[in-house]
Design an enzyme around this catalytic site. Structure first.
Site, PDB file in Angstrom:
ATOM      1  N   CYS A  46       0.838  -1.200   0.000  1.00  0.00           N
ATOM      2  CA  CYS A  46       0.000   0.000   0.000  1.00  0.00           C
ATOM      3  C   CYS A  46       0.871   1.247   0.000  1.00  0.00           C
ATOM      4  CB  CYS A  46      -0.853   0.061   1.273  1.00  0.00           C
ATOM      5  SG  CYS A  46      -2.088  -1.242   1.372  1.00  0.00           S
ATOM      6  N   CYS A  58      -3.130   4.721   2.666  1.00  0.00           N
ATOM      7  CA  CYS A  58      -4.191   3.714   2.444  1.00  0.00           C
ATOM      8  C   CYS A  58      -5.191   3.704   3.606  1.00  0.00           C
ATOM      9  CB  CYS A  58      -3.596   2.324   2.283  1.00  0.00           C
ATOM     10  SG  CYS A  58      -4.879   1.083   1.949  1.00  0.00           S
ATOM     11  N   CYS A  68      -2.361  -3.142  -3.543  1.00  0.00           N
ATOM     12  CA  CYS A  68      -3.657  -3.044  -2.869  1.00  0.00           C
ATOM     13  C   CYS A  68      -4.708  -2.484  -3.828  1.00  0.00           C
ATOM     14  CB  CYS A  68      -3.509  -2.123  -1.661  1.00  0.00           C
ATOM     15  SG  CYS A  68      -5.053  -1.680  -0.859  1.00  0.00           S
ATOM     16  N   CYS A  95      -6.058   1.352  -2.243  1.00  0.00           N
ATOM     17  CA  CYS A  95      -5.295   2.594  -2.377  1.00  0.00           C
ATOM     18  C   CYS A  95      -4.552   2.673  -3.710  1.00  0.00           C
ATOM     19  CB  CYS A  95      -4.323   2.768  -1.212  1.00  0.00           C
ATOM     20  SG  CYS A  95      -3.022   1.524  -1.141  1.00  0.00           S
TER      21      CYS A  95
HETATM   22 ZN   LIG Z   1      -3.895  -0.078   0.356  1.00  0.00          ZN
END
Ligand SMILES: [Zn+2]
Length: 350
Positions: A37, A41, A68, A71
């Site tokens: 991330c 995030c 991810c 994000c």
């Molecule tokens: Zn994330």
């Protein structure tokens, strides 16, 4: 995975606070999920022992982590683009757009826009809009308009709104500031910059000092200013800040979106917040800054607050000139001020 990927205290603080200001500076992988991330995030905060830090997307992917989906770390510049778009609208749109209108125009939720804007610029949308309206009002007044007409033409819903206090400020409030730094831990590094030796110092919440000087005296100056703080020299911990400043100084990173915690009076904090709204490559006069903070008589006090700025470059006091256009003073010497302005006038480096 080795322990060398463990977060520094500053990086861990950025993850815990979901700091958008650190987006792009590093990425974190979570060993228990195999996902990586960016610092901002919104997903559940990981355990520190599961976090691995990577300087780039490629490093995270090479270590076997997947991006991810919340994000989308590869699309880091989307928030930065939204901030730039919102700033442009606040600079130009008549009348000043509402928060909801602004958010719709840049494609973010109002909440998310407020968060990324503050992280990137150091001021809230409201503070920024107030500063822009005050600058426009002054332009109208100089053109000979009446005060009331100028207030309305400047985008004010009513004359009263010009005097709305800007409630949130840069960094910590003066009330939170403990004299001498008692109980605070300040990490610092002294580095060579293109403009000479540079001291960079930060608490876990943000920068407290960015200043030029002599290698032999920079640390002593910091100790004099924070006699009760615990000072720790740690080049590695401050590398994200030092790298950002070095990149900025060669013109490759015009916006310095770094968290700040400068110690100062309420008045100084307001001046420093106003300075942060002066765009890269532009200048204002001390009188204009006094207008922006709503105290047009306080020109001399504004100049003193500029001279007392502890966080050079990030709070761009070098962008303030005399009304005559003369260079004016600079805490770290007029040669450096001129070099900074010349670099900015040449435009950012791609
Ligand atoms: Zn994330």
């Amino acid at each position: 995975m080795t322990h060398t990927n463990a977060p520094t205290d500053l990086q861990w603080q950025a993850v815990q606070s979901r700091s958008a200001a650190h987006d792009g500076q590093f990425y974190y992988g979570v060993r228990s999920t195999g996902i990586f991330c960016r610092p901002s995030c919104p997903s559940r905060r990981p355990k520190r022992e599961n976090v691995a830090i990577f300087p780039s997307l490629e490093d995270a992917a090479a270590a076997g982590f997947r991006a991810c989906r919340r994000c989308t770390p590869a699309h880091i510049s989307a928030a930065q683009q939204a901030v730039a778009h919102a700033q442009h609208l606040l600079d130009t749109a008549e009348p000043t757009p509402s928060l909801v209108g602004l958010a719709a125009a840049v494609g973010l939720s109002p909440f998310h826009l407020q968060r990324v804007f503050k992280a990137a610029t150091g001021v809230s949308l409201k503070q920024y809009a107030i500063a822009q309206r005050a600058a426009r009002t002054k332009a109208h007044l100089q053109a000979g308009a009446s005060v009331t007409a100028a207030l309305y033409d400047g985008g004010h819903a009513s004359p009263r709104t010009l005097y709305d206090p800007a409630t949130d400020q840069l960094g910590m409030s003066p009330g939170q500031y403990r004299a001498g730094g008692e109980g605070q831990t300040i990490t610092f590094a002294v580095t060579q910059s293109v403009l000479g030796p540079l001291l960079v110092a930060a608490t876990q919440r943000g920068l407290v000092a960015v200043r030029f000087g002599e290698v032999s005296t920079l640390e002593a100056e910091l100790r004099t200013e924070y006699p009760k703080a615990t000072l720790k020299q740690d080049e590695a911990a401050l590398a994200p800040y030092v790298d950002a400043l070095a990149t900025h100084l060669v013109g490759a990173r015009p916006e310095l979106a770094l968290p700040l915690e400068p110690a100062g009076t309420a008045f100084q904090q307001r001046v420093w917040a106003a300075l942060k709204t002066i765009p890269y490559g532009q200048t204002r006069s001390y009188a204009q800054v006094a207008q922006i903070i709503g105290q047009p008589q306080a020109v001399r006090a504004v100049a003193q607050a500029c001279a007392a700025n502890p966080v050079g470059l990030v709070v761009p006091c070098h962008r303030v000139l005399r009304s005559s256009g003369a260079l004016g003073g600079y805490r770290w010497g007029t040669d450096r001020k001129r070099a900074l302005l010349d670099r900015e006038a040449a435009g950012p480096v791609a």
